[in-house]
Write an enzyme that holds these catalytic residues in place. Structure first.
Site, PDB file in Angstrom:
ATOM      1  N   LYS A  14       0.828  -1.212   0.000  1.00  0.00           N
ATOM      2  CA  LYS A  14       0.000   0.000   0.000  1.00  0.00           C
ATOM      3  C   LYS A  14       0.864   1.264   0.000  1.00  0.00           C
ATOM      4  O   LYS A  14       0.637   2.173  -0.795  1.00  0.00           O
ATOM      5  CB  LYS A  14      -0.943   0.008   1.229  1.00  0.00           C
ATOM      6  CG  LYS A  14      -1.894  -1.190   1.287  1.00  0.00           C
ATOM      7  CD  LYS A  14      -2.835  -1.119   2.474  1.00  0.00           C
ATOM      8  CE  LYS A  14      -2.170  -1.192   3.838  1.00  0.00           C
ATOM      9  NZ  LYS A  14      -1.546  -2.483   4.186  1.00  0.00           N
ATOM     10  N   ARG A  89     -10.154   0.416   8.379  1.00  0.00           N
ATOM     11  CA  ARG A  89      -9.733  -0.941   8.724  1.00  0.00           C
ATOM     12  C   ARG A  89     -10.785  -1.705   9.503  1.00  0.00           C
ATOM     13  O   ARG A  89     -10.539  -2.862   9.872  1.00  0.00           O
ATOM     14  CB  ARG A  89      -8.483  -0.842   9.599  1.00  0.00           C
ATOM     15  CG  ARG A  89      -7.196  -1.225   8.895  1.00  0.00           C
ATOM     16  CD  ARG A  89      -6.092  -0.921   9.889  1.00  0.00           C
ATOM     17  NE  ARG A  89      -4.923  -1.693   9.693  1.00  0.00           N
ATOM     18  CZ  ARG A  89      -3.831  -1.222   9.073  1.00  0.00           C
ATOM     19  NH1 ARG A  89      -3.807  -0.046   8.526  1.00  0.00           N
ATOM     20  NH2 ARG A  89      -2.766  -1.985   9.012  1.00  0.00           N
ATOM     21  N   ARG A 128      12.000  -6.335   5.401  1.00  0.00           N
ATOM     22  CA  ARG A 128      12.057  -4.909   5.741  1.00  0.00           C
ATOM     23  C   ARG A 128      12.478  -4.716   7.194  1.00  0.00           C
ATOM     24  O   ARG A 128      13.187  -3.772   7.513  1.00  0.00           O
ATOM     25  CB  ARG A 128      10.695  -4.248   5.506  1.00  0.00           C
ATOM     26  CG  ARG A 128      10.745  -2.750   5.788  1.00  0.00           C
ATOM     27  CD  ARG A 128       9.463  -2.050   5.435  1.00  0.00           C
ATOM     28  NE  ARG A 128       8.360  -2.498   6.273  1.00  0.00           N
ATOM     29  CZ  ARG A 128       7.094  -2.135   6.089  1.00  0.00           C
ATOM     30  NH1 ARG A 128       6.773  -1.332   5.092  1.00  0.00           N
ATOM     31  NH2 ARG A 128       6.161  -2.573   6.882  1.00  0.00           N
ATOM     32  N   ARG A 134      11.153  -0.466  12.160  1.00  0.00           N
ATOM     33  CA  ARG A 134       9.755  -0.558  12.589  1.00  0.00           C
ATOM     34  C   ARG A 134       9.630  -1.723  13.564  1.00  0.00           C
ATOM     35  O   ARG A 134       9.881  -2.866  13.195  1.00  0.00           O
ATOM     36  CB  ARG A 134       8.831  -0.755  11.371  1.00  0.00           C
ATOM     37  CG  ARG A 134       8.118   0.527  10.982  1.00  0.00           C
ATOM     38  CD  ARG A 134       7.206   0.319   9.811  1.00  0.00           C
ATOM     39  NE  ARG A 134       5.978  -0.424  10.147  1.00  0.00           N
ATOM     40  CZ  ARG A 134       4.913  -0.474   9.368  1.00  0.00           C
ATOM     41  NH1 ARG A 134       4.910   0.190   8.219  1.00  0.00           N
ATOM     42  NH2 ARG A 134       3.856  -1.172   9.716  1.00  0.00           N
ATOM     43  N   ARG A 146      -0.595  -9.214  13.026  1.00  0.00           N
ATOM     44  CA  ARG A 146      -1.142  -8.146  12.172  1.00  0.00           C
ATOM     45  C   ARG A 146      -2.002  -8.752  11.057  1.00  0.00           C
ATOM     46  O   ARG A 146      -3.071  -8.230  10.734  1.00  0.00           O
ATOM     47  CB  ARG A 146      -0.003  -7.320  11.548  1.00  0.00           C
ATOM     48  CG  ARG A 146       0.655  -6.384  12.552  1.00  0.00           C
ATOM     49  CD  ARG A 146       2.056  -5.978  12.141  1.00  0.00           C
ATOM     50  NE  ARG A 146       2.130  -5.242  10.894  1.00  0.00           N
ATOM     51  CZ  ARG A 146       3.267  -5.028  10.226  1.00  0.00           C
ATOM     52  NH1 ARG A 146       4.422  -5.508  10.691  1.00  0.00           N
ATOM     53  NH2 ARG A 146       3.264  -4.339   9.109  1.00  0.00           N
TER      54      ARG A 146
HETATM   55  P1  AP5 Z   1       4.626  -1.543   1.867  1.00  0.00           P
HETATM   56  O1  AP5 Z   1       4.451  -0.733   0.639  1.00  0.00           O
HETATM   57  O2  AP5 Z   1       5.164  -0.879   3.064  1.00  0.00           O
HETATM   58  O3  AP5 Z   1       3.267  -2.303   2.222  1.00  0.00           O
HETATM   59  P2  AP5 Z   1       2.071  -1.842   3.127  1.00  0.00           P
HETATM   60  O4  AP5 Z   1       0.879  -2.545   2.627  1.00  0.00           O
HETATM   61  O5  AP5 Z   1       2.045  -0.355   3.226  1.00  0.00           O
HETATM   62  O6  AP5 Z   1       2.551  -2.502   4.501  1.00  0.00           O
HETATM   63  P3  AP5 Z   1       2.535  -1.926   5.955  1.00  0.00           P
HETATM   64  O7  AP5 Z   1       3.542  -2.676   6.751  1.00  0.00           O
HETATM   65  O8  AP5 Z   1       2.607  -0.454   5.988  1.00  0.00           O
HETATM   66  O9  AP5 Z   1       1.113  -2.406   6.365  1.00  0.00           O
HETATM   67  P4  AP5 Z   1       0.355  -2.330   7.647  1.00  0.00           P
HETATM   68  O10 AP5 Z   1      -1.016  -2.293   7.156  1.00  0.00           O
HETATM   69  O11 AP5 Z   1       0.695  -3.410   8.612  1.00  0.00           O
HETATM   70  O12 AP5 Z   1       0.913  -1.022   8.387  1.00  0.00           O
HETATM   71  P5  AP5 Z   1       0.276   0.358   8.754  1.00  0.00           P
HETATM   72  O13 AP5 Z   1       1.368   1.318   8.834  1.00  0.00           O
HETATM   73  O14 AP5 Z   1      -0.894   0.653   7.921  1.00  0.00           O
HETATM   74  O15 AP5 Z   1       5.521  -2.796   1.460  1.00  0.00           O
HETATM   75  C1  AP5 Z   1       5.956  -3.736   2.437  1.00  0.00           C
HETATM   76  C2  AP5 Z   1       7.373  -4.202   2.076  1.00  0.00           C
HETATM   77  O16 AP5 Z   1       7.320  -4.942   0.861  1.00  0.00           O
HETATM   78  C3  AP5 Z   1       8.369  -3.059   1.852  1.00  0.00           C
HETATM   79  O17 AP5 Z   1       9.618  -3.441   2.323  1.00  0.00           O
HETATM   80  C4  AP5 Z   1       8.376  -2.913   0.313  1.00  0.00           C
HETATM   81  O18 AP5 Z   1       9.578  -2.401  -0.147  1.00  0.00           O
HETATM   82  C5  AP5 Z   1       8.147  -4.340  -0.133  1.00  0.00           C
HETATM   83  N1  AP5 Z   1       7.430  -4.412  -1.421  1.00  0.00           N
HETATM   84  C6  AP5 Z   1       6.439  -3.585  -1.863  1.00  0.00           C
HETATM   85  N2  AP5 Z   1       6.006  -3.967  -3.084  1.00  0.00           N
HETATM   86  C7  AP5 Z   1       6.739  -5.062  -3.428  1.00  0.00           C
HETATM   87  C8  AP5 Z   1       6.766  -5.912  -4.576  1.00  0.00           C
HETATM   88  N3  AP5 Z   1       5.949  -5.710  -5.610  1.00  0.00           N
HETATM   89  N4  AP5 Z   1       7.643  -6.941  -4.591  1.00  0.00           N
HETATM   90  C9  AP5 Z   1       8.471  -7.154  -3.528  1.00  0.00           C
HETATM   91  N5  AP5 Z   1       8.515  -6.370  -2.410  1.00  0.00           N
HETATM   92  C10 AP5 Z   1       7.655  -5.349  -2.357  1.00  0.00           C
HETATM   93  O19 AP5 Z   1      -0.271   0.062  10.230  1.00  0.00           O
HETATM   94  C11 AP5 Z   1       0.611  -0.197  11.300  1.00  0.00           C
HETATM   95  C12 AP5 Z   1      -0.193  -0.341  12.589  1.00  0.00           C
HETATM   96  O20 AP5 Z   1      -0.837   0.900  12.899  1.00  0.00           O
HETATM   97  C13 AP5 Z   1      -1.335  -1.372  12.565  1.00  0.00           C
HETATM   98  O21 AP5 Z   1      -0.878  -2.649  12.880  1.00  0.00           O
HETATM   99  C14 AP5 Z   1      -2.260  -0.791  13.646  1.00  0.00           C
HETATM  100  O22 AP5 Z   1      -1.788  -1.085  14.937  1.00  0.00           O
HETATM  101  C15 AP5 Z   1      -2.137   0.695  13.431  1.00  0.00           C
HETATM  102  N6  AP5 Z   1      -3.132   1.233  12.506  1.00  0.00           N
HETATM  103  C16 AP5 Z   1      -2.886   1.841  11.293  1.00  0.00           C
HETATM  104  N7  AP5 Z   1      -4.022   2.215  10.703  1.00  0.00           N
HETATM  105  C17 AP5 Z   1      -5.030   1.842  11.534  1.00  0.00           C
HETATM  106  C18 AP5 Z   1      -6.444   1.928  11.467  1.00  0.00           C
HETATM  107  N8  AP5 Z   1      -7.059   2.489  10.404  1.00  0.00           N
HETATM  108  N9  AP5 Z   1      -7.170   1.439  12.500  1.00  0.00           N
HETATM  109  C19 AP5 Z   1      -6.572   0.898  13.578  1.00  0.00           C
HETATM  110  N10 AP5 Z   1      -5.235   0.762  13.708  1.00  0.00           N
HETATM  111  C20 AP5 Z   1      -4.463   1.225  12.691  1.00  0.00           C
HETATM  112 MG    MG Z   2       2.086   1.056   4.813  1.00  0.00          MG
END
Ligand code: AP5
Ligand code: MG
Length: 192
Positions: A14, A89, A128, A134, A146
């Site tokens: 994402k 979410r 990562r 992180r 997660r």
């Molecule tokens: P990346 O692009 O970072 O993927 P992502 O989907 O953004 O993954 P996140 O780790 O950010 O997801 P998340 O949903 O757990 O975290 P968030 O910050 O939202 O890519 C991931 C990796 O893969 C990178 O290293 C990238 O380089 C690699 N990659 C990308 N594309 C690739 C490809 N095509 N091929 C190979 N490699 C690739 O949330 C974190 C925490 O915050 C949650 O757990 C929760 O506690 C809280 N939180 C956030 N939002 C909410 C909400 N709305 N409600 C409640 N809690 C929330």
């Molecule tokens: Mg993200």
């Protein structure tokens, strides 16, 4: 306005795809994960509360993220559109977002849902975790927690938007550019 939700499990790409999409379509990127990490970095009370849940791989309370999105919408009145990443979410967050957008006399155009296998998600996030700093990336148990939160609470958000026929599924594996091409094709087809 062009308002899009980029949807998918943790590690589905994402954040990676958001950067490219906001550049191409001139949207404002709203990632609740990034907003929460910025609160943690500033050591605010909200950040401290969120950190303990994020470190366990659990969602933070709906009221916290809905409040953050509400103020982000208010502070960006000139935006051409928003790209929501990691929000909504839960079904409660989806309903709240619809109401907030209605106040602005706009709505979600489409949800782009990226599909990636669980083993690929875990391997991307562990990789990562070696360098990102992180704290939710460097432990396989937390990564799996997660993903479990995603299945238990978040996957249903796609069903919510399916009722309004707003969901398109996009392949989330392959090169970053291939996936970006698939996303753009879907977005462009709604702009005609
Ligand atoms: P990346 O692009 O970072 O993927 P992502 O989907 O953004 O993954 P996140 O780790 O950010 O997801 P998340 O949903 O757990 O975290 P968030 O910050 O939202 O890519 C991931 C990796 O893969 C990178 O290293 C990238 O380089 C690699 N990659 C990308 N594309 C690739 C490809 N095509 N091929 C190979 N490699 C690739 O949330 C974190 C925490 O915050 C949650 O757990 C929760 O506690 C809280 N939180 C956030 N939002 C909410 C909400 N709305 N409600 C409640 N809690 C929330
Ligand atoms: Mg993200």
């Amino acid at each position: 306005m062009l308002n899009l939700i980029l949807f998918g499990p943790p590690g589905s790409g994402k954040g990676t795809q958001s950067e490219k999409l906001i550049a191409k379509y001139g949207l404002k990127h709203l990632s609740t994960g990034d907003l929460l990490r910025s609160e943690i970095a500033q050591k605010t009370p909200l950040g401290l509360e969120a950190k303990s849940l994020m470190d366990k791989g659990q969602l933070v309370p709906d009221a916290v993220v809905i409040g953050m999105i509400s103020s982000a919408l208010e502070t960006n009145p000139e935006a051409k559109g928003f790209l929501f990443d990691g929000f909504p979410r839960t079904s409660a967050q989806a309903e709240a977002l619809d109401k907030l957008l209605e106040l602005k006399e706009t709505s979600i155009k489409m949800m782009l849902a990226m599909v990636v296998t669980e083993e690929e998600l875990v391997s991307r996030l562990l990789k990562r975790g070696e360098t990102s700093g992180r704290s939710d990336d460097n432990n396989e148990g937390v990564i799996r927690a997660r993903i479990a939160e995603y299945h238990n609470k978040t996957a249903a958000v796609a069903d919510y938007y399916k009722k309004f026929d707003k969901v398109v599924t996009v392949k989330g594996e392959g090169t970053v550019d291939e996936i970006f091409g698939g996303l753009c094709k879907e977005i462009d087809s709604t702009l005609d």
